[in-house]
Design a protein around this motif. Sequence first.
Motif, PDB file in Angstrom:
ATOM      1  N   SER A   1     -12.748  49.899 121.404  1.00 38.21           N
ATOM      2  CA  SER A   1     -12.325  49.154 122.593  1.00 38.21           C
ATOM      3  C   SER A   1     -10.871  48.717 122.429  1.00 38.21           C
ATOM      4  CB  SER A   1     -13.210  47.925 122.791  1.00 38.21           C
ATOM      5  OG  SER A   1     -14.567  48.296 122.925  1.00 38.21           O
ATOM      6  N   SER A   2     -10.181  48.527 123.552  1.00 40.55           N
ATOM      7  CA  SER A   2      -8.786  48.092 123.507  1.00 40.55           C
ATOM      8  C   SER A   2      -8.437  47.367 124.792  1.00 40.55           C
ATOM      9  CB  SER A   2      -7.843  49.293 123.315  1.00 40.55           C
ATOM     10  OG  SER A   2      -7.954  50.193 124.404  1.00 40.55           O
ATOM     11  N   GLY A   3      -7.438  46.491 124.699  1.00 39.88           N
ATOM     12  CA  GLY A   3      -7.037  45.737 125.877  1.00 39.88           C
ATOM     13  C   GLY A   3      -5.603  45.271 125.775  1.00 39.88           C
TER      14      GLY A   3
ATOM     15  N   THR B   1       6.767  36.083 129.349  1.00 39.31           N
ATOM     16  CA  THR B   1       5.321  35.921 129.268  1.00 39.31           C
ATOM     17  C   THR B   1       4.863  36.160 127.836  1.00 39.31           C
ATOM     18  OG1 THR B   1       4.950  38.259 129.815  1.00 39.31           O
ATOM     19  CG2 THR B   1       4.913  36.669 131.653  1.00 39.31           C
ATOM     20  N   PHE B   2       3.744  35.561 127.483  1.00 40.40           N
ATOM     21  CA  PHE B   2       3.085  35.903 126.233  1.00 40.40           C
ATOM     22  C   PHE B   2       2.324  37.200 126.429  1.00 40.40           C
ATOM     23  CE2 PHE B   2       3.475  31.272 125.667  1.00 40.40           C
ATOM     24  CZ  PHE B   2       4.053  31.250 124.403  1.00 40.40           C
ATOM     25  N   ILE B   3       2.220  37.988 125.357  1.00 38.50           N
ATOM     26  CA  ILE B   3       1.466  39.234 125.423  1.00 38.50           C
ATOM     27  C   ILE B   3       0.421  39.233 124.311  1.00 38.50           C
ATOM     28  CG2 ILE B   3       3.248  40.633 126.533  1.00 38.50           C
ATOM     29  CD1 ILE B   3       4.081  41.621 123.769  1.00 38.50           C
ATOM     30  N   ASN B   4      -0.654  39.952 124.547  1.00 39.29           N
ATOM     31  CA  ASN B   4      -1.736  40.051 123.569  1.00 39.29           C
ATOM     32  C   ASN B   4      -2.309  41.453 123.659  1.00 39.29           C
ATOM     33  OD1 ASN B   4      -3.975  39.838 121.942  1.00 39.29           O
ATOM     34  ND2 ASN B   4      -5.077  38.412 123.273  1.00 39.29           N
ATOM     35  N   GLN B   5      -2.237  42.192 122.561  1.00 40.86           N
ATOM     36  CA  GLN B   5      -2.800  43.537 122.482  1.00 40.86           C
ATOM     37  C   GLN B   5      -3.996  43.517 121.537  1.00 40.86           C
ATOM     38  OE1 GLN B   5       0.967  45.446 121.303  1.00 40.86           O
ATOM     39  NE2 GLN B   5       0.805  46.647 123.178  1.00 40.86           N
ATOM     40  N   TYR B   6      -5.078  44.124 121.974  1.00 44.92           N
ATOM     41  CA  TYR B   6      -6.338  44.046 121.235  1.00 44.92           C
ATOM     42  C   TYR B   6      -6.924  45.421 120.958  1.00 44.92           C
ATOM     43  CZ  TYR B   6     -11.375  43.513 120.575  1.00 44.92           C
ATOM     44  OH  TYR B   6     -12.653  43.611 120.096  1.00 44.92           O
TER      45      TYR B   6
ATOM     46  N   VAL C   1      -5.089  46.593 119.380  1.00 46.18           N
ATOM     47  CA  VAL C   1      -3.741  46.718 119.586  1.00 46.18           C
ATOM     48  C   VAL C   1      -3.821  48.179 119.628  1.00 46.18           C
ATOM     49  CG1 VAL C   1      -2.538  44.739 118.898  1.00 46.18           C
ATOM     50  CG2 VAL C   1      -3.138  45.381 118.010  1.00 46.18           C
TER      51      VAL C   1
END
Length: 217
Positions: A143-145, A132-137, A21
Motif C-alpha cells: 500500500s502507498s499514499g 504545506t506539510f507533506i507525508n508519503q507512506y 513512501v
Amino acid sequence: MRTHGTEGQDPLPPARGARWVGRRVPVGVVGLAAVSVVALTMSPVNAEPDTQGKKPPRSTNPLPAPPQMRDLDFLLGTYTCDYTPPPGGKPAVLGMTTKKAMGGHYYYTDATLEPGKVVGRSSFGWNPVDNTFINQYHDNWGSSGNYSSPGWKNGHLMFKGPLNQVVTPDAGGSTEGIKLGLVDDYQILGPGHFRDNTSFTFPDGTVLRGSYDCHRR
C-alpha cells in the motif's frame, strides 16, 4: 498501517509509520541526473571556467531545516498507540518510532501494527513552494499514499490525500486493491501524548473512522 479487510472480514487498522513512501533505481537515476543538470545550469560557480584549476570551496553551512518542521516535533520518539477501529473491527496496538533525517528536513516514522505484523514507513516534510506539510507512506503489503496538510489550525493538524490500499497482499507483486481518501486528524493531548483520528472514504462514499491514542514510552 492502513490495512482494511474485504467485505465480511474484520477491517484492519491503517498503519502509521512508514505511512506517516515505490522507488525504482532507473527512476532515481533519472531524477538525480535531472537535478544535477539543473544545478550545473543555475550554479554561479559554473558560470565561468576555473582557470586556476582549483575546485570551488565546499560549503560548511548546509541549508538548515525549515523552521516549520518544529510543528511536527510531537511525533519524535517512540510511542505505543492503542487503536480503536471502526465498528466491527478489532482493537490493535501500534508501535512507532519517529526520528529526524537529512538534517531535520524530514522526519521518518517506522511503525509495526499488531496483530498482523504490518510494517510501514511515513516520511514527513515541508513543501516550501506550496507552503504545506507533506507525508508519503508505504508498507510491506504494497500500500502507498501521499498526503498534505496546511498546518495547525485550532489545535488540529489534518493531513488529507489518496491511499492505494492493497486488499490482500501477494508475493507475486500483483493483487487487488482499492483507492481510498484518507484523513489524519492529529491533536496534542499533553506532553508525550497525542491522538490521531482517522477516516477512510471508499469509492461508494462509505466512510470508516477509527483513532490512535499514542503515549511516548
